[in-house]
Each structure stands twice: as structure tokens, then as C-alpha cells.
Motif scaffolding. Sequence first.
Motif, short mmCIF file in Angstrom:
data_model
loop_
_atom_site.label_atom_id
_atom_site.label_comp_id
_atom_site.label_asym_id
_atom_site.label_seq_id
_atom_site.Cartn_x
_atom_site.Cartn_y
_atom_site.Cartn_z
N LYS A 36 92.24 21.17 103.32
CA LYS A 36 92.62 21.82 102.06
C LYS A 36 93.17 23.22 102.32
O LYS A 36 94.15 23.64 101.69
CB LYS A 36 91.41 21.89 101.13
CG LYS A 36 90.91 20.54 100.65
CD LYS A 36 89.61 20.70 99.87
CE LYS A 36 89.04 19.33 99.46
NZ LYS A 36 87.73 19.48 98.76
N ARG A 37 92.53 23.94 103.25
CA ARG A 37 92.98 25.30 103.58
C ARG A 37 94.40 25.26 104.18
O ARG A 37 95.24 26.11 103.86
CB ARG A 37 92.00 25.94 104.56
CG ARG A 37 92.26 27.42 104.80
CD ARG A 37 91.03 28.12 105.35
NE ARG A 37 90.67 27.65 106.69
CZ ARG A 37 89.58 26.93 106.95
NH1 ARG A 37 88.76 26.58 105.96
NH2 ARG A 37 89.30 26.55 108.18
N THR B 67 82.81 17.20 106.01
CA THR B 67 83.22 18.14 104.96
C THR B 67 83.93 19.35 105.55
O THR B 67 84.87 19.88 104.95
CB THR B 67 82.00 18.59 104.14
OG1 THR B 67 81.34 17.43 103.61
CG2 THR B 67 82.42 19.50 102.99
N ASP B 68 83.49 19.79 106.74
CA ASP B 68 84.16 20.92 107.38
C ASP B 68 85.63 20.58 107.65
O ASP B 68 86.51 21.43 107.54
CB ASP B 68 83.46 21.27 108.70
CG ASP B 68 82.13 21.96 108.48
OD1 ASP B 68 81.90 22.45 107.35
OD2 ASP B 68 81.32 22.01 109.42
N ASN C 96 87.58 20.51 104.28
CA ASN C 96 87.80 21.88 103.82
C ASN C 96 88.94 22.53 104.61
O ASN C 96 89.75 23.28 104.04
CB ASN C 96 86.53 22.71 103.96
CG ASN C 96 85.47 22.32 102.94
OD1 ASN C 96 85.79 21.77 101.88
ND2 ASN C 96 84.21 22.60 103.24
#
Length: 427
Positions: free
Chosen positions: A366-367, A359-360, A363
Motif C-alpha cells: 500500500k505504501r 500484514t507487514d 502495508n
Amino acid sequence: MSICKILVVEDEKIPASNIKKILQKLGYSVSEITKCSEDAIKKVAETHPNLVLVDTFLPGRIDGLHVGDMIESHLHVPVVYLTEGSEFKTLHKNHLSEPFSYIVKPFLESDLHFAIEMALYNYQSKKILHEEKYRLRAIINSMGCAVIVTYANGCIQMMNPIAELITGWKQSEAFGKDLVEVVNLVDKDGGETIKNLAIHVIETGEVLNLPENSTLITKDGNEIAIEDNVAPIRDQNGNITGSVLVFQDITKRKQTEAGLIHNAFYDGLTALPNRVLFLDRLTQAIERSRRRSDYYFAVLFLDLDGFKEINDRFGHGIGDDFLVAIARRLESCLRSADTIARFGGDEFTVLLEDIKDITDATNFAKRVQDSLRLPLHLNGHELSATASIGITGNFKNYEEAATLLRDADIAMYRAKRQGKDTYAIFN
């Protein structure tokens, strides 16, 4: 200018043939290809090559590392070791600590060319330096090096003009002072002040080389990198009457070496780490994951969508500026412990270290995509970018960096097929 002759010591026929073709393409002459360690030394003596490429693991009683040591120490021919990626860390730690003394297979032609040229450059530099040191020890008042002579108590008796120039002290000021007061040396590796070396050589009667990263603090407080040695001075009866310190300013050489190393590991356009440095850090991350069961990392492979159209429409100048701007955007999304590299063209790779789970990584993807969508203003043009991103991690216990990158690349192409400006996780 004569063509550089290279002896290849490789027991596998196909890799040996490929290496020969690459060397000839690069303009080198391959004097011999030998399969056996025992034959290698004989071939060196017969063919007199300028350099030897040695596979670290060879059949026979002597392995490649030992035969390379013998060639360098007894025949005085530079050696570049060929090693597998799986063997690299152990060999690097135990034997291949000198920069540019090895190259990890598989390698690019440019990497091999660079390793050979650096090995030849280092060999010639060391040879010249050795000859120069020998000459300077015999000529105290050298015009090319600083020379300081001390009495038997370690106090200064004489300085030549070069020593005055480097230290900032005039001989009239330095006369009779303790050597460390004028030659204030700091070992940059340990950060410690170096004691009076003249006293040490006077007591031991042996020549003493300055520590490798010696820095002289001048009278005005400037820092200058120096090297060379301190030797005892003996009278006709062999009694030690003082010492002579011979040194030279190697600041420019250090800067040149630092520049060469930077060019070897960083991309010339974006100043990001390049493929070589990224693979090294990824290999280290894989090693850490083997030692720590709670250590996870992820690799992201990014390919800019539509970069070719930007190049075609606005030209390569704008295209280069665009890549530089994108590199800065990507850097702004990173943590300090992570690594981003330009892998080639409009492809970038990211190593996210010490993460909790995948998930990191998503994320972060996405950033990155949110950051890239913000418009860029270059030379009066407003441009925007998107990226297709492939993600994988060490959750399936990868053994090789190349395999992990391959899977991230596969996931990236899956993201492109899904419509671009998205990410995909390798499954």
C-alpha cells in the motif's frame, strides 16, 4: 585471435548438450564432453582446453570438486564449477570461496559468459602476476615495482625510485629508519597494523607474502593498496644479511575488480541490485528461515502498469528516466535491511526480511502504491505510475528461491486481472 576451447565435464546428456549449444552460440569451441571424472584429466591432457566446466557432482570415485582441484593444480587449466542451487551454500562455504569460480544452475547465457570470461581473466592475471613476481625477486632495482632493502636489524638500507614515489619517502630520509616507520602497513580485513615483516623473514628465513588486503599509509597519510612479498637476502655462505621488500600499487586493479563485481550484481540503469544479487539474498533468507522458526520474510513482485504506453508516447529516453525515478521512489519505501531489485524491463522485486506476518507485506504494498501515484516531472512532462503487485512469503516453507518468485509472479498477474494498481497474495 584464437577461439577459446572449453572441455565440459557433465554426466547428464541433455544438460551437457544444452551447455554445448550455449557455448558454441557464445563463440567458444567445445573440445570434448566427458561424463566421468576419471576421464576428465586424460581429456584435458589430450585436448589442451583453455578452460574446463565441471559439474560438482559426478559419478565415479572422484567427484567434480576434486577433479577440478587436480586439473587446476597439476594441469594449470582454469576451472568453472557447475552447481545446483540446493548445493550452492555448502559448496560455496567449503570449496568455492573464490569469486567467479562457480555458476549456479539454472543460469542465463549472459551469466555463463561472464563467469567464463572472469575465470579466464583471473587465470591470466594470476599467471602474469606469478611470472612478474619471479622476475622482480631477481631484479632488486626493478623499474616496475617498488623495492626496499633492509639490513639484518630490519632498518632500511636502500629504496628504488618507485618505492620513493609510492611511500612518499626519499631514500635519504628513510635510510637507517625501522621498516614500519616508512612502510606503515594496515591489514584492511582486520584493521590491525602489520608488524615489521623484515624481522619476521630474517628470523624464519622464509619468503613472506603480504596479507591479501594490505594498505600502505604513505608519508602524507594517503592510503594505497599494495601486494607482493618480503624475502630474506643471503650471502654466498647462506647467511641471512637482510631482507628485500618488493611491492606494487594495485589500487587501479582493485578499482577495476570492484567495478566488475558491481556490474555483475547491479543494474546498469537504476543502480539497484539485479536478478543475480536478489536471488542470492533470497536464497540466504530461505536458509535463515530453516534455521530460525520465528524468522519470516516476504517477496513482492511489482510490474508497472502502462509503462509500454509511456515508452511509445515519449520515447525510450523518457522511459529510462521514468524507471530511474520509480527506482528511487521504491527505495524510499524500504527499510535498511530490505532489498529491492530490478528484475528486468519494468519488473521489480522486493525482499522484506524479518517481518511479523503477511500484514507487514501488504502495508508495504500500500505504501508503494501511494508513493507511485504521486506525479513525476520529467523533461517537462508530468507522469504518474501504478503497479500491480504479487505477494508471497515463507509461511509455507519454500525450498527454492525460484519457486517462491514464481508464486509471487502468479499473484502479480492475478492483481493485473483484478484491475491493476492493486496487490494480490498468493494462495
